[in-house]
Design an enzyme around this catalytic site. Structure first.
Site, PDB file in Angstrom:
ATOM      1  N   ARG A  76      15.336  20.605 -54.846  1.00 64.42           N
ATOM      2  CA  ARG A  76      16.228  19.541 -55.308  1.00 64.42           C
ATOM      3  C   ARG A  76      17.644  20.097 -55.381  1.00 64.42           C
ATOM      4  O   ARG A  76      17.866  21.218 -55.824  1.00 64.42           O
ATOM      5  CB  ARG A  76      15.802  19.067 -56.704  1.00 64.42           C
ATOM      6  CG  ARG A  76      14.562  18.219 -56.691  1.00 64.42           C
ATOM      7  CD  ARG A  76      14.220  17.696 -58.070  1.00 64.42           C
ATOM      8  NE  ARG A  76      13.723  18.733 -58.947  1.00 64.42           N
ATOM      9  CZ  ARG A  76      14.403  19.312 -59.907  1.00 64.42           C
ATOM     10  NH1 ARG A  76      15.653  18.941 -60.153  1.00 64.42           N
ATOM     11  NH2 ARG A  76      13.875  20.240 -60.657  1.00 64.42           N
ATOM     12  N   TYR A 204      13.692  17.041 -48.307  1.00 61.53           N
ATOM     13  CA  TYR A 204      12.871  17.728 -49.311  1.00 61.53           C
ATOM     14  C   TYR A 204      12.278  16.706 -50.301  1.00 61.53           C
ATOM     15  O   TYR A 204      12.971  15.778 -50.749  1.00 61.53           O
ATOM     16  CB  TYR A 204      13.708  18.778 -50.064  1.00 61.53           C
ATOM     17  CG  TYR A 204      12.942  19.313 -51.242  1.00 61.53           C
ATOM     18  CD1 TYR A 204      11.906  20.239 -51.054  1.00 61.53           C
ATOM     19  CD2 TYR A 204      13.185  18.857 -52.536  1.00 61.53           C
ATOM     20  CE1 TYR A 204      11.156  20.692 -52.130  1.00 61.53           C
ATOM     21  CE2 TYR A 204      12.441  19.309 -53.612  1.00 61.53           C
ATOM     22  CZ  TYR A 204      11.432  20.216 -53.403  1.00 61.53           C
ATOM     23  OH  TYR A 204      10.679  20.651 -54.464  1.00 61.53           O
ATOM     24  N   LYS A 213      11.030  11.731 -58.725  1.00 59.86           N
ATOM     25  CA  LYS A 213      12.039  12.030 -59.746  1.00 59.86           C
ATOM     26  C   LYS A 213      13.083  10.923 -59.849  1.00 59.86           C
ATOM     27  O   LYS A 213      13.533  10.572 -60.941  1.00 59.86           O
ATOM     28  CB  LYS A 213      12.734  13.357 -59.420  1.00 59.86           C
ATOM     29  CG  LYS A 213      11.799  14.544 -59.310  1.00 59.86           C
ATOM     30  CD  LYS A 213      11.086  14.812 -60.599  1.00 59.86           C
ATOM     31  CE  LYS A 213      10.276  16.099 -60.506  1.00 59.86           C
ATOM     32  NZ  LYS A 213       9.517  16.342 -61.742  1.00 59.86           N
ATOM     33  N   HIS A 233       9.012  13.442 -68.477  1.00 61.65           N
ATOM     34  CA  HIS A 233       8.602  14.507 -67.559  1.00 61.65           C
ATOM     35  C   HIS A 233       7.419  15.238 -68.201  1.00 61.65           C
ATOM     36  O   HIS A 233       7.551  16.374 -68.664  1.00 61.65           O
ATOM     37  CB  HIS A 233       9.806  15.444 -67.364  1.00 61.65           C
ATOM     38  CG  HIS A 233       9.643  16.431 -66.256  1.00 61.65           C
ATOM     39  ND1 HIS A 233      10.399  17.574 -66.171  1.00 61.65           N
ATOM     40  CD2 HIS A 233       8.837  16.455 -65.193  1.00 61.65           C
ATOM     41  CE1 HIS A 233      10.055  18.249 -65.099  1.00 61.65           C
ATOM     42  NE2 HIS A 233       9.109  17.591 -64.486  1.00 61.65           N
ATOM     43  N   SER A 255      10.321  23.791 -65.714  1.00 66.96           N
ATOM     44  CA  SER A 255       9.602  24.322 -64.558  1.00 66.96           C
ATOM     45  C   SER A 255       9.169  25.774 -64.829  1.00 66.96           C
ATOM     46  O   SER A 255       9.730  26.455 -65.679  1.00 66.96           O
ATOM     47  CB  SER A 255      10.466  24.251 -63.309  1.00 66.96           C
ATOM     48  OG  SER A 255      11.585  25.048 -63.491  1.00 66.96           O
ATOM     49  N   CYS A 257       6.431  26.865 -66.206  1.00 61.50           N
ATOM     50  CA  CYS A 257       5.716  27.098 -67.462  1.00 61.50           C
ATOM     51  C   CYS A 257       4.246  26.710 -67.360  1.00 61.50           C
ATOM     52  O   CYS A 257       3.545  26.662 -68.358  1.00 61.50           O
ATOM     53  CB  CYS A 257       6.380  26.339 -68.605  1.00 61.50           C
ATOM     54  SG  CYS A 257       7.967  27.015 -69.090  1.00 61.50           S
ATOM     55  N   ASP A 284       2.841  15.479 -64.010  1.00 65.27           N
ATOM     56  CA  ASP A 284       4.303  15.582 -63.961  1.00 65.27           C
ATOM     57  C   ASP A 284       5.046  14.488 -64.732  1.00 65.27           C
ATOM     58  O   ASP A 284       6.079  14.765 -65.321  1.00 65.27           O
ATOM     59  CB  ASP A 284       4.760  15.562 -62.497  1.00 65.27           C
ATOM     60  CG  ASP A 284       6.177  16.097 -62.306  1.00 65.27           C
ATOM     61  OD1 ASP A 284       6.540  17.055 -63.010  1.00 65.27           O
ATOM     62  OD2 ASP A 284       6.914  15.552 -61.479  1.00 65.27           O
ATOM     63  N   ARG A 382       5.346  23.824 -51.116  1.00 62.82           N
ATOM     64  CA  ARG A 382       4.637  22.784 -51.865  1.00 62.82           C
ATOM     65  C   ARG A 382       3.416  22.276 -51.134  1.00 62.82           C
ATOM     66  O   ARG A 382       3.255  22.484 -49.936  1.00 62.82           O
ATOM     67  CB  ARG A 382       5.599  21.583 -52.057  1.00 62.82           C
ATOM     68  CG  ARG A 382       6.847  21.890 -52.865  1.00 62.82           C
ATOM     69  CD  ARG A 382       6.569  21.782 -54.314  1.00 62.82           C
ATOM     70  NE  ARG A 382       7.702  22.105 -55.157  1.00 62.82           N
ATOM     71  CZ  ARG A 382       7.868  21.585 -56.376  1.00 62.82           C
ATOM     72  NH1 ARG A 382       7.003  20.729 -56.870  1.00 62.82           N
ATOM     73  NH2 ARG A 382       8.896  21.946 -57.112  1.00 62.82           N
TER      74      ARG A 382
END
Ligand code: OXD
Ligand code: MN
Length: 600
Positions: A76, A204, A213, A233, A255, A257, A284, A382
């Site tokens: 992103r 992307y 998002k 989120h 992110s 975690c 997510d 990904r």
């Protein structure tokens, strides 16, 4: 272009908009996506012939493909992401802002003729089960087959969403073009007041799959405030107790975690004997509403996972390893000689050779001119995979009513400060806990290792409006619930003085969640500390886990002087919001400071 194209909808607003966008982008053709297997197979075939997709070994990975993005289009691009509200203040200090007229003008110059020689695909899609009161309809126009095929995985796309558009006029207008995939001609623009997204110059996922998002967080958070619900989120998981009763929690982490891993964890041996099972609702995003019973209910608006490949293996996430064995699109990973894929941290030995994420020959142990290892897969490589592939998918993912949320869990990566788990004193204090969430940079990220980055509710890059208003909205939501979820904070990453993790993490995290649920059900008491409630060690089940001597004490330790230091950073952060920060958060800051000083 064939201007007489017949659109398969009677929705005039939709037809007019598609025509108008086509006049700007000038595609050779327009194709509506119906969600059928036949059309999907046709698109896959075309993508294989253009090189957009590479077919993987269909015996070992049936229905799986590999895609490589442009080298400078792998994540992103937050600095090119804007919220375009009429008033700058409404976007807040947490967002890049551009005036709508300027934004449209700049983007139009890039969109102009960008689809010449290409097809414009029209993707009607639903975020959330089609027709549910939670759900929102979007339509994405794109010139990328990769985007279409990913949207078919990540959203409920095609006929049912189109039929819904026969009944309703409101939908999020999502315009996307790869254009030249040029970072200098890339813009990710959100117009929340017009329910519109324009994204150009990137292929992307986070920039181009506009249901994710852009719609489900940035635009949805704006709408949610107006309509009095929450777009967050957060993962959603169900924990089934031995008697078959299932409790659901929603959890927000920045992110890196382990959010996806937590959403589908397998119970550790010691707890398995108790009969726990985990059910994955989402990894997510959570959309949450107050129901007529005064409690909070949630759905996952997505239909797939867009997961990070590196580090995905049978120890970290056995369920994901199973999930991505079929009907999965891999992006920017290593292609092995046998037509399967690999990434750093995958199961087993690194292969001897392959084709790396940039499409170049790769050999095990390869180093660059500076002696640094050449990565086989991009660190942000990904996979896109249907949620229905996951062995732990909850049977309630398609239920229009969603699931009831017992606990909200915030988390961060803190080496020394934050205990393994604590419970907020009440909803208002819980909002303060979420608003002050932070993580320390790891060696894997740019910048100073250990530097603290604030990421309230893990929403900093995703809140589509001024976060000062967002905190106020959270406070108001609490007032509307007769039985609000309890709010907790966890930290799986606390270290000892030698930099060793004190907590084993992964599946063992269920032990913490068990305590959280016991607290929600008033089964156990707790120790009140200045920062909130922490477990009495005897109330946590450590069967089958041997923590090193003294580890638990360190995991639950709270040092007032360190917390008082932390509050200085919190104050600086709060000041950025000036008069838009709700006074309740300043009050919580002061109360916490007083409790800590009294404890010194
Ligand atoms: C994601 C992210 O891709 O949070 O989910 O960046
Ligand atoms: Mn995310």
């Amino acid at each position: 272009m064939n201007t007489e194209i017949k659109h398969p909808t009677s929705n005039k607003k939709l037809k007019d908009w598609v025509n108008k966008m086509a006049r700007i982008c000038k595609p050779d053709d327009i194709v509506w996506i119906d969600g059928s297997e036949k059309q999907k197979n046709q698109l896959e075939k075309e993508a294989l012939s253009t090189g957009e997709l590479i077919q993987l070994n269909q015996e070992k990975l049936p229905g799986c493909f590999l895609h490589r993005t442009a080298i400078n289009d792998v994540a992103r691009t937050e600095h090119l992401t804007y919220i375009c509200t009429r008033k700058k203040r409404d976007a807040g200090p947490n967002n890049n802002w551009m005036a709508p007229a300027t934004a449209y003008r700049k983007a139009k110059a890039i969109f102009d003729g960008a689809m010449r020689g290409r097809t414009m695909y029209v993707i009607p899609f639903s975020m959330g089960p089609v027709g549910s009161q939670f759900s929102k309809i979007g339509v994405e126009l794109t010139d990328s087959r990769y985007v279409v095929l990913n949207m078919l995985i990540m959203t409920r796309a095609g006929e049912p969403a189109l039929r819904q558009l026969e009944k309703q006029d409101h939908f999020t207008k999502c315009l996307h073009s790869k254009a030249e995939l040029d970072i200098n001609k890339r813009l990710i623009l959100h117009f929340p007041e017009e329910n519109t997204i324009w994204s150009v110059g990137s292929g992307y996922g986070g920039n181009a799959l506009l249901g994710k998002k852009c719609l489900s967080l940035r635009i949805a958070s704006f709408i949610a405030r107006k309509e009095r619900w929450l777009a967050e989120h957060m993962l959603i998981m169900g924990i089934e107790e031995p008697n078959g009763h299932i409790e659901y929690i929603a959890a927000a982490f920045p992110s890196a975690c382990g959010k996806t891993n937590l959403a589908m964890l397998l119970p550790p041996e010691g707890l398995k004997v108790k009969g726990y099972r985990i059910w994955t609702v989402g990894d997510d995003i959570a959309w949450m509403r107050v129901d007529s019973d005064g409690t909070l209910w949630a759905v996952n608006p997505e239909a797939g996972f867009f997961g990070v490949a590196p580090g995905t293996n049978s120890h970290a996430n056995p369920n994901m390893v199973e999930t991505i064995k079929k009907n999965t699109i891999y992006t920017n990973v290593l292609l092995k000689k046998d037509g399967t894929v690999w990434w750093e941290g995958a199961d087993g030995e690194a292969p001897e050779e392959g084709i790396d994420w940039q499409g170049k020959p790769w050999k095990k142990g390869m180093v660059d001119a500076n002696g640094k290892p050449v990565l086989a897969a991009h660190p942000n490589s990904r996979f896109t995979t249907p949620i229905s592939n996951c062995p732990t998918t909850s049977f309630r993912v398609e239920q229009h009513h969603g699931v009831p949320i017992s606990a909200i869990v915030f988390g961060g990566r803190r080496q020394y400060l934050t205990p393994l788990v604590y419970e907020a004193l009440n909803w208002q204090h819980g909002v303060f806990v979420g608003a002050t969430m932070a993580s320390e940079r790891t060696a894997a990220q740019m910048g100073q290792v250990g530097e603290v980055r604030r990421d309230p509710m893990a929403m900093l890059p995703f809140c589509g409006y001024n976060m000062g208003y967002y905190f106020k909205h959270w406070l108001d939501m609490g007032k509307r619930m007769t039985k609000p979820p309890k709010i907790f904070h966890v930290n799986w990453f606390k270290m000892d003085e030698n930099g060793k993790f004190l907590w084993p993490g992964f599946k063992e995290n269920l032990r913490v969640i068990e305590w959280i649920l016991d607290r929600c059900n008033n089964k156990v008491d707790a120790v009140r500390t200045p920062i909130g409630f922490i477990p009495r060690p005897a109330d946590m089940d450590f069967t089958g886990l041997k923590l090193p001597e003294g580890a638990l004490e360190k995991l639950l330790e709270i040092k007032s002087e360190d917390w008082l230091e932390e509050l200085k950073g919190v104050g600086t952060f709060f000041k950025e919001f000036k008069r838009d920060l709700p006074k309740e958060l300043w009050i919580e800051l002061e109360k916490l400071s007083n409790r800590l000083k009294a404890n010194e």
